[in-house]
Structure formats: structure tokens, C-alpha cells
Design a protein around this motif. Structure first.
Motif, PDB file in Angstrom:
ATOM      1  N   VAL A  37      -0.452   6.543  10.012  1.00  0.00           N
ATOM      2  CA  VAL A  37       0.766   7.202   9.550  1.00  0.00           C
ATOM      3  C   VAL A  37       1.519   7.751  10.756  1.00  0.00           C
ATOM      4  CG1 VAL A  37       1.748   9.067   8.155  1.00  0.00           C
ATOM      5  CG2 VAL A  37      -0.284   7.833   7.346  1.00  0.00           C
ATOM      6  N   VAL A  38       2.802   7.429  10.835  1.00  0.00           N
ATOM      7  CA  VAL A  38       3.689   8.012  11.843  1.00  0.00           C
ATOM      8  C   VAL A  38       4.791   8.741  11.090  1.00  0.00           C
ATOM      9  CG1 VAL A  38       5.237   7.602  13.779  1.00  0.00           C
ATOM     10  CG2 VAL A  38       3.208   6.142  13.479  1.00  0.00           C
ATOM     11  N   VAL A  39       4.803  10.061  11.157  1.00  0.00           N
ATOM     12  CA  VAL A  39       5.838  10.854  10.503  1.00  0.00           C
ATOM     13  C   VAL A  39       7.031  10.926  11.451  1.00  0.00           C
ATOM     14  CG1 VAL A  39       6.472  13.093   9.533  1.00  0.00           C
ATOM     15  CG2 VAL A  39       4.166  12.183   9.174  1.00  0.00           C
ATOM     16  N   ALA A  40       8.158  10.347  11.019  1.00  0.00           N
ATOM     17  CA  ALA A  40       9.380  10.299  11.826  1.00  0.00           C
ATOM     18  C   ALA A  40      10.305  11.410  11.344  1.00  0.00           C
ATOM     19  CB  ALA A  40      10.042   8.931  11.692  1.00  0.00           C
ATOM     20  N   ASP A  41      10.375  12.496  12.099  1.00  0.00           N
ATOM     21  CA  ASP A  41      10.977  13.756  11.663  1.00  0.00           C
ATOM     22  C   ASP A  41      12.346  13.964  12.323  1.00  0.00           C
ATOM     23  OD1 ASP A  41      11.582  16.378  11.055  1.00  0.00           O
ATOM     24  OD2 ASP A  41       9.630  17.178  11.633  1.00  0.00           O
ATOM     25  N   ASP A  42      13.388  13.941  11.498  1.00  0.00           N
ATOM     26  CA  ASP A  42      14.772  14.037  11.981  1.00  0.00           C
ATOM     27  C   ASP A  42      15.226  15.482  12.169  1.00  0.00           C
ATOM     28  OD1 ASP A  42      17.320  13.314  12.750  1.00  0.00           O
ATOM     29  OD2 ASP A  42      18.016  12.811  10.738  1.00  0.00           O
ATOM     30  N   GLY A  43      14.385  16.293  12.835  1.00  0.00           N
ATOM     31  CA  GLY A  43      14.807  17.641  13.204  1.00  0.00           C
ATOM     32  C   GLY A  43      14.387  18.750  12.273  1.00  0.00           C
ATOM     33  N   SER A  44      13.280  18.571  11.543  1.00  0.00           N
ATOM     34  CA  SER A  44      12.823  19.599  10.612  1.00  0.00           C
ATOM     35  C   SER A  44      12.300  20.832  11.346  1.00  0.00           C
ATOM     36  CB  SER A  44      11.719  19.048   9.700  1.00  0.00           C
ATOM     37  OG  SER A  44      12.167  17.941   8.964  1.00  0.00           O
ATOM     38  N   THR A  45      12.143  21.925  10.602  1.00  0.00           N
ATOM     39  CA  THR A  45      11.617  23.177  11.143  1.00  0.00           C
ATOM     40  C   THR A  45      10.092  23.123  11.217  1.00  0.00           C
ATOM     41  OG1 THR A  45      11.518  24.181   8.956  1.00  0.00           O
ATOM     42  CG2 THR A  45      13.579  24.422  10.183  1.00  0.00           C
ATOM     43  N   GLU A  46       9.497  24.231  11.641  1.00  0.00           N
ATOM     44  CA  GLU A  46       8.051  24.297  11.843  1.00  0.00           C
ATOM     45  C   GLU A  46       7.262  24.117  10.554  1.00  0.00           C
ATOM     46  OE1 GLU A  46       6.161  24.499  14.694  1.00  0.00           O
ATOM     47  OE2 GLU A  46       8.092  23.948  15.559  1.00  0.00           O
TER      48      GLU A  46
END
Length: 276
Positions: A37-46
Motif C-alpha cells: 500500500v502506498v498512501v498518496a497524500d495531497d497535503g493532509s494534516t497530521e
């Protein structure tokens, strides 16, 4: 593809940690365990980072977190970063609000074939059922047929047959020519080598809309055949308000122009992103 090659599941997300947690719970229940799994995170918070870290501890497969600063809707850019991090020969793109059924990876593996991509399918959940699922009052991954029949009657799900009837690969899955219908990057699979050939997603597309159609079109222009994943690959799409679509028409016109000129490579894609 019925062999044991590694599949990379690239999950795009943005500030919806409760939905992402449910998606990763679905990943933990997969019958096919040869994936990462690769979580591709477009700028989420902590809050999102915490969800990913918890999943990495509990899942028995590799979980990576790729993040970029929040600078508006940049789905193409974060997917390219996910592609750059992925180790698998075959890539499945999934949105962080689309819960996979336990046979999701296995079904995609069975449909995978050389020189082809698969556009997956989805089942839409209504707002009430989505709220109950996120609150963990119901288990949408393991609920029986009677539960889903009630939800269908209540209008909280748009279809239920694909949950219980799964069809194999067959000729009718092949899509002849380029067609817009059914292209959704929330559930889409392609070979990593083919994705590299077209230079990944095009980051020059701005705002919401059709960067996924452009991706599929350029693969089509490169000679990659499209297969429809209906009645096999359905995910449970959690309800959400629609994104603003101000840029939809201009992005659509760009795709139509590329259909006419046979464009294959992204203007600003994997090679230009510096994602490594």
C-alpha cells in the motif's frame, strides 16, 4: 496475471482520515496478500499521518506514506509521487474514500493481462449509510446480503448485485476505441511499465476533472487495450459532496485535442515531477 508478482495499491487521500481508516481496514482483509500500500497524500494534516502509521503497525503488508504540501487540488502530482515510490509491476489506483471488498486485489490480478489496463467499477453509498460506516456502527465489508437488500430498498446504495455475483475475464470486457464512460481513477489499474511509457499522470492539468481520462487516453494512444472491470472489481464509494468543477470543460477540451493528435507522453509527468 495469475502469478505471484507484487501489486502496488496507490491510495489517494486528502483530509478525510476516517474514510482512509476504513479503506485501509478493507486492505487488511484482502484474500490476496501479495501487495503493498502506498498512501498518496495531497497535503493532509497530521490526523491522516496518524491513521497511516497505525495501519502500518497492524497490516501484514508494506504501507508507505507519500505526502506533498497542500497547494490546491493536485491529484496528478501526488499520484505520480505514489507511482515513483511503488515497487510493484502492476499498479492499482484507489481513492481514499473507496472501500475495497476482500477479493479486490485478487479480482484485479485475475483481470490483468499484458498490454491492457482495467477501469474498475464502484458501488455508491448514500449519506446515512456512509455516516454509519464511518462511525463503525455497521461493517460494510462483512455485512450479509439481507443487510444490503435493506439498504437498497432504503435508497442508500445504488446497486448490490456486483457484491455477490463476480464474473471472470471474458471478451466482452474489452472496450473498443476510446470511450469516456467508466473512466474513474478512484479504481483503475495498469502495468507500471505502460505507465512509465506515457510519463504517468499529467500535472499540467489544473483543478478538478479529466486528468484520469487523459491518462487512459494516452495509454490508449500508446496501444494499451482497455478492459472493463464491472461485476468483479467493485469498491464501496463513501458519499461526499462533489468537488467544484470550474475547470471541467477546459480540461475536457485538452483531452479531446490529444485524442485528435495522438499524444502519448504527459507534458509534465513522472520525468518532470522530481518525485523520486
Amino acid at each position: 496475471m495469475n502469478d505471484n508478482r507484487l501489486v502496488s495499491l496507490i491510495v489517494s487521500t486528502y483530509n478525510r482520515p476516517d474514510a482512509l481508516a476504513l479503506v485501509l481496514a478493507g486492505c487488511a482483509r484482502q484474500t490476496d496478500r501479495r501487495f503493498e500500500v502506498v498512501v498518496a497524500d495531497d497535503g493532509s494534516t497530521e490526523d491522516t499521518r496518524a491513521v497511516v502509521e497505525q495501519a502500518a503497525k497492524s497490516l501484514t503488508v508494506s504501507v508507505e506514506h507519500v505526502w506533498q504540501p497542500d497547494d490546491g487540488f493536485r491529484a496528478a502530482a501526488i499520484r505520480n509521487k505514489g507511482i515513483a515510490r511503488a515497487r510493484g509491476d502492476y499498479l492499482i489506483f484507489l481513492d481514499g474514500d473507496c472501500v475495497p471488498q476482500p477479493d479486490f486485489i485478487a479480482r484485479h490480478r485475475r483481470l490483468a493481462s499484458a498490454g491492457a489496463l482495467v477501469t474498475g467499477s464502484r458501488i455508491l453509498l448514500g449519506p446515512e449509510l456512509t455516516e454509519a460506516a464511518l462511525a463503525r456502527r455497521v461493517d460494510v465489508i462483512r455485512s450479509p446480503a439481507a443487510f444490503w437488500l435493506r439498504q437498497r430498498v432504503r435508497g442508500q446504495v445504488n446497486k448490490i448485485l456486483p457484491m455477490f455475483v463476480k464474473l471472470p475475464d471474458f471478451q466482452a470486457r474489452r472496450v473498443n476505441g476510446f470511450k469516456w464512460r467508466g473512466i474513474k481513477s478512484c479504481n483503475l489499474a495498469a502495468w507500471a511499465a505502460d505507465v512509465a511509457t506515457v510519463n504517468g499522470f499529467d500535472e499540467s492539468f489544473t483543478g478538478w476533472g479529466h486528468e484520469d481520462a487523459d491518462f487512459v487516453l494516452r495509454l490508449h494512444n500508446a496501444g494499451v487495450v482497455r478492459k472493463n472491470g464491472f461485476m468483479a472489481t467493485e469498491v464501496l464509494h463513501l458519499w461526499h459532496r462533489e468537488q467544484p468543477r470550474d475547470s471541467e470543460n477546459s480540461n475536457r477540451q485538452r483531452v479531446l485535442a490529444r485524442l485528435a493528435d495522438g499524444c502519448i507522453e504527459a507534458e509534465r509527468g513522472l520525468a518532470q515531477s522530481g518525485a523520486d
